[in-house]
Design a protein around this motif. Structure first.
Motif, short mmCIF file in Angstrom:
data_model
loop_
_atom_site.label_atom_id
_atom_site.label_comp_id
_atom_site.label_asym_id
_atom_site.label_seq_id
_atom_site.Cartn_x
_atom_site.Cartn_y
_atom_site.Cartn_z
N ALA A 1 0.83 -1.21 0.00
CA ALA A 1 0.00 0.00 0.00
C ALA A 1 0.87 1.26 0.00
N LEU A 2 1.92 1.24 0.80
CA LEU A 2 2.81 2.40 0.89
C LEU A 2 3.46 2.72 -0.46
N VAL A 3 3.98 1.70 -1.10
CA VAL A 3 4.73 1.91 -2.33
C VAL A 3 3.80 2.31 -3.48
N LEU A 4 2.65 1.65 -3.58
CA LEU A 4 1.73 2.02 -4.66
C LEU A 4 1.20 3.44 -4.45
N SER A 5 0.93 3.78 -3.20
CA SER A 5 0.47 5.14 -2.91
C SER A 5 1.51 6.16 -3.36
N LEU B 1 -2.48 5.03 1.30
CA LEU B 1 -1.58 5.53 2.34
C LEU B 1 -2.20 5.30 3.72
N GLY B 2 -3.50 5.49 3.81
CA GLY B 2 -4.20 5.22 5.07
C GLY B 2 -4.06 3.75 5.47
N GLN B 3 -4.23 2.86 4.51
CA GLN B 3 -4.07 1.43 4.81
C GLN B 3 -2.64 1.13 5.24
N ARG C 1 -0.52 3.04 6.71
CA ARG C 1 -0.21 3.54 8.05
C ARG C 1 -0.76 2.61 9.12
N VAL C 2 -1.96 2.08 8.89
CA VAL C 2 -2.53 1.14 9.86
C VAL C 2 -1.69 -0.12 9.92
N LEU C 3 -1.33 -0.65 8.76
CA LEU C 3 -0.59 -1.92 8.72
C LEU C 3 0.81 -1.77 9.30
N LEU C 4 1.50 -0.71 8.92
CA LEU C 4 2.86 -0.54 9.44
C LEU C 4 2.84 -0.29 10.95
N SER C 5 1.81 0.40 11.41
CA SER C 5 1.73 0.66 12.85
C SER C 5 1.47 -0.61 13.64
N MET C 6 0.97 -1.65 12.97
CA MET C 6 0.81 -2.94 13.65
C MET C 6 2.17 -3.57 13.92
N PHE D 1 12.31 -4.11 2.40
CA PHE D 1 10.91 -3.90 1.98
C PHE D 1 10.34 -5.21 1.45
N ARG D 2 9.06 -5.44 1.77
CA ARG D 2 8.43 -6.72 1.45
C ARG D 2 7.31 -6.59 0.41
N ASN D 3 7.24 -5.45 -0.25
CA ASN D 3 6.16 -5.25 -1.23
C ASN D 3 6.38 -6.07 -2.49
N LEU D 4 5.30 -6.29 -3.19
CA LEU D 4 5.33 -6.94 -4.50
C LEU D 4 6.12 -6.07 -5.47
N GLN D 5 6.80 -6.72 -6.37
CA GLN D 5 7.48 -5.93 -7.41
C GLN D 5 6.48 -5.20 -8.30
N LEU D 6 5.29 -5.75 -8.42
CA LEU D 6 4.27 -5.10 -9.26
C LEU D 6 4.05 -3.65 -8.87
N VAL D 7 3.88 -3.40 -7.56
CA VAL D 7 3.48 -2.06 -7.13
C VAL D 7 4.61 -1.04 -7.24
N GLU D 8 5.86 -1.51 -7.30
CA GLU D 8 6.97 -0.56 -7.39
C GLU D 8 7.28 -0.17 -8.84
N GLN D 9 6.64 -0.85 -9.79
CA GLN D 9 6.94 -0.55 -11.20
C GLN D 9 6.62 0.92 -11.50
N PRO D 10 7.50 1.58 -12.26
CA PRO D 10 7.29 3.00 -12.56
C PRO D 10 5.93 3.22 -13.24
#
Lengths: 239, 339, 95
Positions: free
Chosen positions: A17-21, A48-50, A52-57, A73-82
């Motif tokens: 969520a963070l990276v795609l945001s 970004l709201g999601q 923040r909740v998840l990272l705060s856990m 970082f543990r995000n999918l490579q999909l969401v980091e694509q330019p």
């Protein structure tokens, strides 16, 4: 950190969520039409709201976002694509929001640490999916040029989609069933958009769950450098 | 009341002008218009209005809309570098609001018979202006705070009276905008406060931003009253309610105590309370700089327009695709909606 | 200007259940579906609505201000349509 929280799952979903945001935030001022500035920002803010909740856990949201190295970082490579062109952004949205909707829909139904977040987030991502679907239909079945661009975007991001269905520790859902449901949903949209469902593999040597294990693509390092620079330049400062 | 059918109205009036009794009709219309303005009634899109009133409104609303849209850029410049997730969410929401406010304003301008594409084209080709303040660069994170506090503060001082503007759609758009903007200024102030009370480097960053944004903010109220080309007529039409200098003074008086609470200094050695006037005196404004930036020689004039054009040009294929899709599927403007 | 011009839509928002839809403003969209979504993003991002209508601006027929007198003035001289027209003795309730 709460004892019951599965750190790796919360981190993985939070980083997605963070990276795609962040990527969607890069569109600010550059959207193809003003109405779409508002729409893309809405989606970015939901994500970004999601995040923040998840990272705060897991811990302190800012320490996690700004002080981790790329390999953590543990995000999918999909969401980091330019972002690429608007078609790439929409294809990325279609693939990811369909996944997120299915996943959160399931998480909302089972008792667990993610149920509360998932129940709220599933409504948000239903809208994201709808937005992606509407644009996929228009770009796919619009002009020859838009068809060509949307087709290319769907193809080029396809190999990043397999990673989404590798089981996440602590997330008890039927991943195979979810993958089938995802394929059915995405195929249906692509067909209606007069687009082919890409036939290539859904993962490559570097994309078999690599993001979830901390292996990312080149552009991700630059994205993080930009995102973290100011925060890291003032150690210990509050903002 | 309904604001649709705009072009038809404009055309109808032109027809009325063309017939033999035009002269007589116009004076009767003019009298009704003057009476409505005098009685603090709102002028609505389909009402007759003097051509010059219409032109003034189109120019002002368009400039205002362009300012919102161009104004996204200096702040969007920091979205990807915002130093905390909380600040990032706030900044994204704020830049989004600016796009929204641009849309409200273009929509108000369209009630006067000028389409958004035409207005954007005039912006892109330099035939219509936007607020010169956005030709200054955002060099540090503190600039985001200074824009919120000073630039939005000045804008609000200008805009609140516009909520009572004689033209209905503009006044209504401003009511909505002012309501939404109340958070913009506060977030900027809070951002600067965090910096001012933070580390020495953060404090210095905040002071530097205020030093750079203070004078350009004062220029946002426009030239002094005796040099302001459009002011008198706009005030008579109740498009404008207070003079440039009056609003500028109001803004200075509001800012001085706010700066003290921030622990930051306003960069004007001549700034002093004048007991007799009941206002703060302040130093002379560098109008040469103002006119220079207005003419296109500001630090970012070219860059801002180039980026706006880039977004517009690169988005053309997307807009075409959606139009083509609608034409194919026959739902352009005829689709059903649900309650 | 070009064929990329999207038509204009008027947006009506029901702010909460029990109230009628009120005109909120306008926007551009290529078709009804996107008009509805753009309206949602633009006019209800602070929770201002529970229901939205979008109508092509070109589909609206409006009364002309030039017909103001014949359209609306006759209604102004029929005070017997209003409850305040009638004298009721003081103390009579529920009327």
């Amino acid at each position: 950190m709460t004892a019951t929280v599965h750190t790796s799952a919360a981190l993985a979903l939070g980083d997605d969520a963070l990276v795609l945001s962040h990527r969607l935030g890069e569109w600010a001022g550059l959207a193809p039409v003003l109405e779409e500035e508002v729409a893309l920002a809405n989606i970015a803010l939901d994500l970004l709201g999601q995040a923040r909740v998840l990272l705060s856990m897991v811990g302190n949201e800012d320490e996690l976002a700004y002080l981790r190295e790329e390999r953590a970082f543990r995000n999918l490579q999909l969401v980091e694509q330019p972002n690429g062109d608007f078609a790439h952004t929409i294809a990325r949205q279609l693939y990811f929001s369909t996944y997120q909707r299915l996943l959160y829909g399931r998480l909302a139904e089972v008792q667990g640490e993610f149920a509360g977040l998932a129940a709220k987030a599933v409504k948000e991502v239903a809208y994201h999916q709808d937005h992606a679907e509407q644009w996929t239909l228009r770009l796919g079945d619009g002009t020859d040029l838009s068809h060509e661009r949307m087709s290319r975007a769907c193809e080029s991001l396809w190999r990043f989609t397999g990673e989404m269905f590798l089981p996440l520790e602590g997330v008890d859902v039927d991943w195979t069933g979810m993958k089938d449901a995802w394929l059915e949903s995405v195929s249906d949209v692509l067909h209606r958009a007069t687009l082919e469902v890409p036939q290539g593999p859904q993962s490559g040597a570097w994309t078999a769950g690599a993001g979830r294990q901390g292996l990312h693509t080149e552009s991700f390092g630059r994205m993080l450098a930009e995102m973290q620079h100011l925060h890291r330049s003032h150690p210990g400062a509050t903002w | 009341m309904v604001e649709g059918d705009r072009m038809a109205t404009a055309a109808a009036h032109r027809t009325a002008h063309a017939d033999g009794a035009a002269q007589e009709d116009t004076s009767a219309f003019q009298a009704a218009f003057d009476a409505a303005v005098a009685a603090e009634e709102r002028i609505e899109p389909r009402d007759w209005m003097p051509d010059a009133y219409r032109a003034t409104l189109v120019r002002q609303i368009a400039q205002h809309a362009h300012s919102e849209i161009i104004g996204m850029q200096p702040e969007a410049n920091w979205i990807t570098r915002a130093p905390s997730l909380r600040r990032k969410a706030i900044l994204m929401a704020k830049v989004q609001d600016e796009a929204g406010h641009g849309l409200y304003l273009y929509s108000a301008a369209e009630t006067l018979g000028t389409g958004r594409d035409e207005l954007l084209d005039k912006l892109h080709t330099g035939r219509q202006k936007y607020s010169s303040i956005f030709n200054y660069p955002t060099l540090t994170w503190a600039d985001v705070g200074a824009i919120g506090w000073l630039v939005d503060g000045a804008a609000i001082t200008n805009q609140v009276p516009l909520c009572r503007c004689s033209y209905g759609p503009y006044a209504r758009a401003m009511v909505r905008i002012c309501k939404e903007e109340s958070f913009h200024q506060r977030q900027g102030y809070e951002l600067l406060l965090s910096l001012s009370r933070g580390t020495a480097e953060q404090h210095a960053m905040a002071q530097d931003a205020v030093d750079r944004w203070w004078w350009p903010s004062l220029m946002m109220f426009g030239p002094p009253d005796d040099e302001s080309a459009h002011s008198a007529q706009s005030m008579a039409w109740k498009i404008k309610r207070h003079s440039n200098d009056e609003l500028r003074q109001r803004f200075v008086d509001i800012c001085v105590p706010q700066a003290e609470s921030l622990g930051l200094t306003l960069p004007d050695p001549a700034l002093v309370w004048n007991e007799e006037r009941g206002h703060h005196d302040f130093g002379p404004i560098d109008w040469t700089e103002f006119h220079d930036v207005l003419k296109g020689n500001g630090p970012c004039n070219d860059q801002r327009i180039a980026r706006r054009r880039q977004a517009h040009d690169e988005g053309a294929w997307v807009r075409e695709a959606a139009a083509a899709h609608a034409a194919k599927h026959g739902n352009a403007g005829t689709g059903a909606t649900h309650a | 200007m070009t064929n990329t011009d999207w038509p204009l839509w008027e947006v009506f928002v029901r702010s909460r259940r029990g109230l009628s839809h009120t005109h909120a403003g306008s926007l551009h969209a290529p078709d009804a579906e996107l008009a509805l979504r753009n309206a949602r993003d633009l006019y209800t991002r602070r929770g201002e609505g529970v229901s939205i209508w979008v109508v092509p601006s070109s589909a609206i027929t409006a009364s002309s201000p030039d017909e103001k007198d014949p359209f609306f003035e006759p209604a102004a001289d029929k005070p017997y349509r209003h409850p305040t027209f009638y004298d009721i003795p003081e103390g009579v309730k529920h009327l």
